[in-house]
Design a protein around this motif. Sequence first.
Motif, mmCIF file in Angstrom:
data_model
loop_
_atom_site.group_PDB
_atom_site.id
_atom_site.type_symbol
_atom_site.label_atom_id
_atom_site.label_comp_id
_atom_site.label_asym_id
_atom_site.label_seq_id
_atom_site.Cartn_x
_atom_site.Cartn_y
_atom_site.Cartn_z
ATOM 1 N N SER A 1 96.311 11.256 19.777
ATOM 2 C CA SER A 1 97.475 11.807 19.098
ATOM 3 C C SER A 1 97.171 11.876 17.611
ATOM 4 O O SER A 1 96.496 10.996 17.070
ATOM 5 N N LEU A 2 97.648 12.933 16.948
ATOM 6 C CA LEU A 2 97.371 13.067 15.521
ATOM 7 C C LEU A 2 98.562 13.681 14.804
ATOM 8 O O LEU A 2 99.422 14.329 15.409
ATOM 9 N N ALA A 3 98.599 13.450 13.502
ATOM 10 C CA ALA A 3 99.613 14.045 12.634
ATOM 11 C C ALA A 3 98.937 14.547 11.372
ATOM 12 O O ALA A 3 98.001 13.917 10.866
ATOM 13 N N ILE A 4 99.405 15.682 10.869
ATOM 14 C CA ILE A 4 98.840 16.299 9.669
ATOM 15 C C ILE A 4 99.919 16.359 8.593
ATOM 16 O O ILE A 4 101.056 16.774 8.855
ATOM 17 N N ILE A 5 99.546 15.931 7.382
ATOM 18 C CA ILE A 5 100.455 15.919 6.237
ATOM 19 C C ILE A 5 100.024 17.005 5.260
ATOM 20 O O ILE A 5 98.839 17.143 4.945
ATOM 21 N N ASP A 6 100.984 17.781 4.780
ATOM 22 C CA ASP A 6 100.703 18.809 3.777
ATOM 23 C C ASP A 6 101.879 18.857 2.809
ATOM 24 O O ASP A 6 103.040 18.923 3.237
ATOM 25 N N ASP A 7 101.574 18.777 1.515
ATOM 26 C CA ASP A 7 102.603 18.837 0.482
ATOM 27 C C ASP A 7 103.687 17.783 0.712
ATOM 28 O O ASP A 7 104.879 18.035 0.531
ATOM 29 N N GLY A 8 103.255 16.593 1.138
ATOM 30 C CA GLY A 8 104.192 15.495 1.314
ATOM 31 C C GLY A 8 105.112 15.624 2.505
ATOM 32 O O GLY A 8 106.168 14.977 2.552
ATOM 33 N N ARG A 9 104.735 16.430 3.504
ATOM 34 C CA ARG A 9 105.547 16.590 4.712
ATOM 35 C C ARG A 9 104.655 16.513 5.947
ATOM 36 O O ARG A 9 103.485 16.899 5.901
ATOM 37 N N VAL A 10 105.224 16.039 7.052
ATOM 38 C CA VAL A 10 104.523 16.110 8.335
ATOM 39 C C VAL A 10 104.677 17.539 8.840
ATOM 40 O O VAL A 10 105.772 17.956 9.224
ATOM 41 N N VAL A 11 103.591 18.296 8.809
ATOM 42 C CA VAL A 11 103.676 19.709 9.177
ATOM 43 C C VAL A 11 103.216 19.972 10.604
ATOM 44 O O VAL A 11 103.525 21.027 11.163
ATOM 45 N N GLU A 12 102.466 19.042 11.181
ATOM 46 C CA GLU A 12 102.013 19.230 12.557
ATOM 47 C C GLU A 12 101.778 17.894 13.222
ATOM 48 O O GLU A 12 101.275 16.953 12.592
ATOM 49 N N THR A 13 102.132 17.807 14.498
ATOM 50 C CA THR A 13 101.669 16.708 15.343
ATOM 51 C C THR A 13 101.080 17.324 16.599
ATOM 52 O O THR A 13 101.563 18.347 17.088
ATOM 53 N N ARG A 14 100.021 16.717 17.092
ATOM 54 C CA ARG A 14 99.375 17.211 18.306
ATOM 55 C C ARG A 14 99.031 16.024 19.195
ATOM 56 O O ARG A 14 98.705 14.947 18.693
ATOM 57 N N ALA A 15 99.091 16.234 20.491
ATOM 58 C CA ALA A 15 98.771 15.168 21.440
ATOM 59 C C ALA A 15 97.922 15.733 22.565
ATOM 60 O O ALA A 15 98.127 16.874 23.001
ATOM 61 N N ARG B 1 101.220 12.415 30.407
ATOM 62 C CA ARG B 1 100.572 12.951 29.223
ATOM 63 C C ARG B 1 100.943 12.165 27.967
ATOM 64 O O ARG B 1 102.057 11.663 27.829
ATOM 65 N N VAL B 2 100.006 12.085 27.042
ATOM 66 C CA VAL B 2 100.304 11.585 25.704
ATOM 67 C C VAL B 2 101.196 12.608 25.010
ATOM 68 O O VAL B 2 100.974 13.820 25.114
ATOM 69 N N THR B 3 102.222 12.136 24.312
ATOM 70 C CA THR B 3 103.092 12.997 23.517
ATOM 71 C C THR B 3 103.100 12.484 22.081
ATOM 72 O O THR B 3 102.625 11.371 21.806
ATOM 73 N N PRO B 4 103.648 13.253 21.141
ATOM 74 C CA PRO B 4 103.705 12.762 19.757
ATOM 75 C C PRO B 4 104.498 11.472 19.591
ATOM 76 O O PRO B 4 104.336 10.780 18.586
ATOM 77 N N SER B 5 105.341 11.111 20.559
ATOM 78 C CA SER B 5 106.122 9.876 20.448
ATOM 79 C C SER B 5 105.518 8.717 21.237
ATOM 80 O O SER B 5 106.099 7.630 21.279
ATOM 81 N N THR B 6 104.354 8.918 21.861
ATOM 82 C CA THR B 6 103.680 7.825 22.562
ATOM 83 C C THR B 6 103.238 6.768 21.554
ATOM 84 O O THR B 6 102.663 7.088 20.514
#
Length: 599
Positions: A64-78, A89-94
């Motif tokens: 699971s991953l999260a991407i930060i851009d300009d001080g915001r969480v702009v993407e999460t992927r699992a 399945r793994v989800t962004p809240s796992t």
Amino acid sequence: MQAIYREVVLSISMFSLLSATLLAMQPAPTEQRAAQQPTTQRAPDAIDSVVATQMARREIVGLSLAIIDDGRVVETRAYGTITRGGTDRVTPSTLFQAGSISKPVSALAALQLVDQGALSLDDNVNDKLRAWRVPDNPFTQQEPVTLRRLLSHTAGLTVHGFPGYAVGAAVPSVPDVLDGRGNTGAVRVNVLPGSIWRYSGGGYTVMQQLVVDVSGVPFPTHLRDRVLQPLGMEHSSFEQPLPAARAAQTASGHLLNRQPVPGRWHVYPEMAAAGLWTTPTDLARYAIGVQQMFAGKSSVLSADMTRQMLTEQKSGYGLGPAVASSGATLRFHHNGRDEGFDASLVAYAQSGDGAVVMINGNDNSRAVNRIIDAIAKARQWPDWEAPKPEMVARAPRTSRLPDEVSGRYEFQNNNMLTLFVQDGVLFTDVNGLRDEDWIPTADGRLVSTDRAVSFRPVRDTRGAITGVAWTSPNGTTRQIPRIGPLFTVSAGRDPDPHFTVRFDSARVHLATGGAAVTGSPLLTEGARAVFTRPTMDFANVSARQFVISEDVRGRGIERHGHAIVRVAHYRLQTAGGERLVIVHVDADGRVADFDVVSR
């Protein structure tokens, strides 16, 4: 140049085909464009290709991953599943265990108390500790253990990390952990505080007790109220063990051999050092919170204290996070490992960029780093230097060099490099799985396909390979001594049956542990100090076979303070299966160390 260009084009084409195949094999990734928006499907991109390649090559179960851009969480992927062979399945809240990323998150609680005047960075922590105190000794009489030194790993305290406790096992209190009544040694000062940097989870456990003693509140509650909730980390908790409702949201951990952790995960009473359960999105919110604190836009911590937190104290560490670069490109980062879980966080203090990657497995390769490199490239992070492989002319396919260099090398003290050939390709083997590929070149080198690293064999007067000359990306070259061959060689005649008999006795001592080890004349002083706990790989041995030995005298190999002159290889048949064992022997014929390997 044309030949080189063709080689690169072919490599890219093959990679595209491989990535498409791997993406078809993996569960489709999920994504949220913002934390509050629903999961959506999208076309795979370059980040997905790197993730798919690394997950397949390293047999990573879930990510699971999260991407930060300009001080915001702009993407999460699992990606993947919560357990090997499962369908959930793994989800962004796992939930994943954050391992040592618990440390910079916990550090905020201690620094808040400094902001409030309840603690000082530079006073003796024994002035505030109540339930347990750092034992005085000649070192502490010269220099005190302070909060600044605890947070920056410069307090001179022992115990690098903690293995945790099996689910259902008795769990010691924090004072018991600190006094060595758990499954690790006592946390003690054994070097002058402030004199050196030495990573210490033990130091963070002292900090945990300090926060509890000063606040008067249980650590998970204090962190929830003062750090996690104010930062919006709503899925995170320092509770150990987790209550049933949260436990149902977790991924299962997997070991280096990709077998599941018995009981799914371990319990960590050393919460500040290793006890955080969280998601990449929540860790991204921690990073965004630090960015806001640094800019003076958060009430969690003052801007002045945040700047101290992100100022290097020694060896690249601030007061909690590790730090790198400066000015507009100042970034903070930390990696984490618990039993069955790895994680990595990196963020820029001013630009608002960053990323978090978490996996439900332990992995000693560069897989997670490669994924972060792919994110950095896609998001165009400032000054990020992603590895770039050297453009080379390949040697003829008939080159014998890959087969000649196949074997094990002492990359660093007590850190082996394993090179293995399969289907004509030389690659780095990490814990039994393929990692980095190497191309033989026309000038007699082997060059990484992943980064600007190369090596060439070093031979003795008889032409035998005794090591490699390793050239790093910065152009420096150093000698890496050869330990010996892989276990693919045929068993030979034992040149020293007397030592083999001694090893049989030594491994019984190691399997027993305790006084059997500390009193064994068959082990070096260093080995007796390190291997006090029973070595289960040596338990219930039904058969032993000598394979090969190699004279490594003069190659500069050292284990636990003792020079190694010979390395012997054995196959052991145990109740738990076959064990391939490399034994490191000193000049007195004593066992200085051993490695249980997969090839």
